[in-house]
Design a protein around this motif. Structure first.
Motif, mmCIF file in Angstrom:
data_model
loop_
_atom_site.group_PDB
_atom_site.id
_atom_site.type_symbol
_atom_site.label_atom_id
_atom_site.label_comp_id
_atom_site.label_asym_id
_atom_site.label_seq_id
_atom_site.Cartn_x
_atom_site.Cartn_y
_atom_site.Cartn_z
ATOM 1 N N LEU A 159 7.220 11.087 63.608
ATOM 2 C CA LEU A 159 8.522 10.426 63.722
ATOM 3 C C LEU A 159 8.439 8.940 63.369
ATOM 4 C CD1 LEU A 159 9.762 12.050 67.059
ATOM 5 C CD2 LEU A 159 10.491 12.618 64.739
ATOM 6 N N GLY A 160 7.287 8.318 63.549
ATOM 7 C CA GLY A 160 7.148 6.885 63.307
ATOM 8 C C GLY A 160 6.850 6.556 61.860
ATOM 9 N N ALA A 161 7.470 5.498 61.338
ATOM 10 C CA ALA A 161 7.309 5.120 59.932
ATOM 11 C C ALA A 161 5.870 4.740 59.601
ATOM 12 C CB ALA A 161 8.255 3.971 59.582
ATOM 13 N N ALA A 162 5.203 4.004 60.498
ATOM 14 C CA ALA A 162 3.825 3.585 60.231
ATOM 15 C C ALA A 162 2.904 4.795 60.125
ATOM 16 C CB ALA A 162 3.349 2.632 61.326
ATOM 17 N N ARG A 164 3.816 7.856 59.317
ATOM 18 C CA ARG A 164 4.173 8.585 58.090
ATOM 19 C C ARG A 164 3.570 7.928 56.854
ATOM 20 N NH1 ARG A 164 9.366 8.752 60.454
ATOM 21 N NH2 ARG A 164 10.091 7.172 58.988
ATOM 22 N N MET A 165 3.515 6.600 56.849
ATOM 23 C CA MET A 165 2.932 5.898 55.704
ATOM 24 C C MET A 165 1.473 6.317 55.524
ATOM 25 S SD MET A 165 3.460 3.704 53.219
ATOM 26 C CE MET A 165 4.785 2.515 53.605
ATOM 27 N N GLY A 166 0.722 6.373 56.614
ATOM 28 C CA GLY A 166 -0.670 6.803 56.532
ATOM 29 C C GLY A 166 -0.799 8.272 56.157
ATOM 30 N N GLN A 167 0.088 9.094 56.686
ATOM 31 C CA GLN A 167 0.027 10.523 56.401
ATOM 32 C C GLN A 167 0.372 10.820 54.944
ATOM 33 O OE1 GLN A 167 2.697 11.831 59.479
ATOM 34 N NE2 GLN A 167 1.136 11.630 61.086
ATOM 35 N N LEU A 168 1.391 10.156 54.420
ATOM 36 C CA LEU A 168 1.744 10.363 53.015
ATOM 37 C C LEU A 168 0.693 9.754 52.092
ATOM 38 C CD1 LEU A 168 5.619 9.911 53.110
ATOM 39 C CD2 LEU A 168 4.346 12.007 52.630
ATOM 40 N N GLY A 169 0.037 8.683 52.542
ATOM 41 C CA GLY A 169 -1.083 8.140 51.767
ATOM 42 C C GLY A 169 -2.223 9.141 51.686
ATOM 43 N N PHE A 170 -2.492 9.826 52.797
ATOM 44 C CA PHE A 170 -3.528 10.862 52.813
ATOM 45 C C PHE A 170 -3.155 12.010 51.877
ATOM 46 C CE2 PHE A 170 -5.275 14.842 54.343
ATOM 47 C CZ PHE A 170 -6.606 14.542 54.582
ATOM 48 N N ILE A 171 -1.897 12.444 51.933
ATOM 49 C CA ILE A 171 -1.443 13.534 51.068
ATOM 50 C C ILE A 171 -1.507 13.115 49.603
ATOM 51 C CG2 ILE A 171 0.597 14.893 50.424
ATOM 52 C CD1 ILE A 171 1.281 14.999 53.426
ATOM 53 N N ALA A 172 -1.184 11.858 49.310
ATOM 54 C CA ALA A 172 -1.268 11.364 47.923
ATOM 55 C C ALA A 172 -2.703 11.470 47.409
ATOM 56 C CB ALA A 172 -0.767 9.923 47.856
ATOM 57 N N GLU A 173 -3.677 11.098 48.230
ATOM 58 C CA GLU A 173 -5.083 11.224 47.827
ATOM 59 C C GLU A 173 -5.474 12.688 47.662
ATOM 60 O OE1 GLU A 173 -7.730 9.130 50.363
ATOM 61 O OE2 GLU A 173 -6.722 7.193 50.137
ATOM 62 N N LEU A 174 -4.941 13.525 48.515
ATOM 63 C CA LEU A 174 -5.236 14.953 48.451
ATOM 64 C C LEU A 174 -4.735 15.567 47.141
ATOM 65 C CD1 LEU A 174 -6.423 17.195 50.315
ATOM 66 C CD2 LEU A 174 -4.081 17.598 51.100
ATOM 67 N N LEU A 175 -3.565 15.113 46.696
ATOM 68 C CA LEU A 175 -2.950 15.674 45.494
ATOM 69 C C LEU A 175 -3.430 15.009 44.205
ATOM 70 C CD1 LEU A 175 0.763 16.108 46.652
ATOM 71 C CD2 LEU A 175 -1.011 17.858 46.447
ATOM 72 N N LEU A 187 9.452 16.205 56.485
ATOM 73 C CA LEU A 187 8.748 14.929 56.322
ATOM 74 C C LEU A 187 9.323 13.838 57.217
ATOM 75 C CD1 LEU A 187 8.148 14.916 52.455
ATOM 76 C CD2 LEU A 187 6.871 16.064 54.287
ATOM 77 N N ASN A 188 10.399 14.147 57.931
ATOM 78 C CA ASN A 188 10.984 13.242 58.924
ATOM 79 C C ASN A 188 11.384 11.893 58.350
ATOM 80 O OD1 ASN A 188 11.492 14.219 61.584
ATOM 81 N ND2 ASN A 188 9.310 14.613 61.823
ATOM 82 N N THR A 189 11.733 11.850 57.075
ATOM 83 C CA THR A 189 12.168 10.592 56.467
ATOM 84 C C THR A 189 13.017 10.871 55.237
ATOM 85 O OG1 THR A 189 11.404 8.428 55.672
ATOM 86 C CG2 THR A 189 10.133 10.349 54.969
#
Length: 271
Positions: A159-162, A164-175, A187-189
């Protein structure tokens, strides 16, 4: 990857696939904000209404090829110790299913991301997502081999933006190693948020052309659930299912794959 009862489908014609992402809230039905309080007991107890809700969802899945679930219960008190991903897969006749249990709360609740598929995956990997509060995850699914593999990631973000930023950064590296990708989930955003803009800058995933509100399900105003595709995958249309199965509307998409990608991924082709 666990097989459900085999029931091959020819729903996907030529190079077209239909995808669905659905936060099912462990089968609970929420039709107004007051239900969070007046029906709070449903969050921790099983019931026939939850099974009926799951059955109704399963009846709609005959037209979809790959389905991502969020907040499916992995087998705890609130689901009657039922693995809801498996239950829906078998009820819908989806040949392949897998789930990623996370956030166990004793034996009361055990949320999971889930995959249902009519195409056999080559690989399924569970990845924990970063965050101050542990328990979020991404389910990585690969169809095919090599550079023409299709990768689908199913996620439920914080739920928190900070966070989510880390989680989407992790997913970006994964992809990053995979040029043909789909990201789907709660994605709650909104797609215009800073963390989503960061995701689009770091990957081949494309921003949605139109906003598709999914929350709250009884009066959708916010686009929190997404099906995002890389540039070489044609996203022909997105829509929400008219029936609410939780406090989020399910979001659906029809995509068209290049022939080589479809063949590598094992997607059915027409003559």
């Amino acid at each position: 990857m666990s097989p459900a009862s085999p029931n091959p489908s020819s729903a996907a014609a030529q190079c077209t696939l239909r995808l669905l992402s659905c936060n099912i809230l462990a089968g609970a039905s929420v039709q107004r904000y007051s239900d969070y309080f007046t029906r709070s007991v449903n969050a921790v107890l099983p019931g026939r209404a939850k099974l009926a809700n799951l059955d109704s969802l399963a009846e709609l899945l005959h037209e979809f090829d790959v389905v991502g679930l969020q907040e499916a219960d992995a087998g705890s008190l609130r689901s009657g110790f039922l693995n809801q991903t498996r239950y829906i897969a078998e009820a819908a006749g989806m040949p392949y299913w897998s789930h990623q249990p996370n956030r166990p709360m004793a034996r009361v609740a055990h949320s999971a991301n889930g995959l249902l598929s009519r195409i056999e995956p080559t690989e399924v990997i569970d990845y924990p997502l970063p965050g101050r509060i542990k328990g979020r995850g991404a389910l990585f699914v690969r169809f095919g081999h090599g550079s023409d593999a299709l990768v689908v990631v199913i996620a439920h973000l914080s739920l928190g933006a900070a966070a989510r930023m880390g989680q989407l950064g992790f997913i970006a590296e994964l992809l990053a190693p995979y040029p043909h990708a789909v990201l789907m989930g709660d994605l709650n955003t909104e797609p215009v948020s800073a963390e989503m803009r960061h995701l689009f800058a770091k990957t081949a995933l494309q921003p949605p052309r139109t906003s598709t509100p999914t929350f709250p399900s009884w009066k959708p105003r916010r686009a929190l659930d997404h099906i995002l595709t890389s540039a070489d995958i044609s996203l022909e249309r997105t829509w929400t299912l008219p029936r609410a199965f939780s406090d989020h509307l399910p979001i659906a998409a029809q995509i068209r794959l290049p022939i080589a990608l479809a063949q590598a991924a094992g997607a059915p082709l027409s003559d």
